[in-house]
Design a protein around this motif. Structure first.
Motif: not given
Length: 128
Positions: A6-8, A19-25, A29-33, A125-128
């Motif tokens: 919905v948010a996307s 871009d979507i990440a499912n958890n903080g790690n 990782m995405l922020m570093a790349q 960033i959203s809940e898995a």
């Protein structure tokens, strides 16, 4: 997953790349790349929650490209004092769930305007 879609869809309708990440790690990782203009940070994520992840972005000696990236907290927490709690956690703004298209785009535009950035990729960033 439904909240992510919905948010996307809302963000893509507004002309943003998501871009979507499912958890903080995954966020770290995405922020570093990659380089992003804004993060929509879910507070309740597995592994590292939104506050812990924000702290890692802002304060860690990691390879994150943009430590000053605007971060908007997305959360179901809508109790008195929650907004200030997230602002005190180094987030730039707060939006409680559920939210609608106008609320989402308005807060994003306001935060981006304050930073004088353009419509570049957003990390959702959203809940898995």
């Amino acid at each position: 997953i439904i909240n992510q879609k919905v948010a996307s869809n809302m963000l893509e309708k507004a002309g943003y790349t998501v871009d979507i990440a499912n958890n903080g790690n995954e966020v770290l990782m995405l922020m570093a790349q990659n380089s992003y203009d804004l993060i929509l940070m879910d507070i309740q994520m597995p592994e590292l929650d939104g506050i812990e992840t924000t702290n890692m972005i802002r304060n860690s000696p990691s390879p994150i490209i943009n430590k000053k990236i605007p971060i908007i907290a997305l959360t179901a927490h809508a109790q008195r004092g929650d907004r200030q709690k997230f602002l005190d956690s180094q987030m730039d703004e707060y939006l409680s769930k559920p939210f609608n298209y106008n609320e989402l785009t308005s807060i994003i535009e306001r935060v981006l305007a304050s930073r004088k950035t353009t419509k570049q990729p957003i990390l959702n960033i959203s809940e898995a």
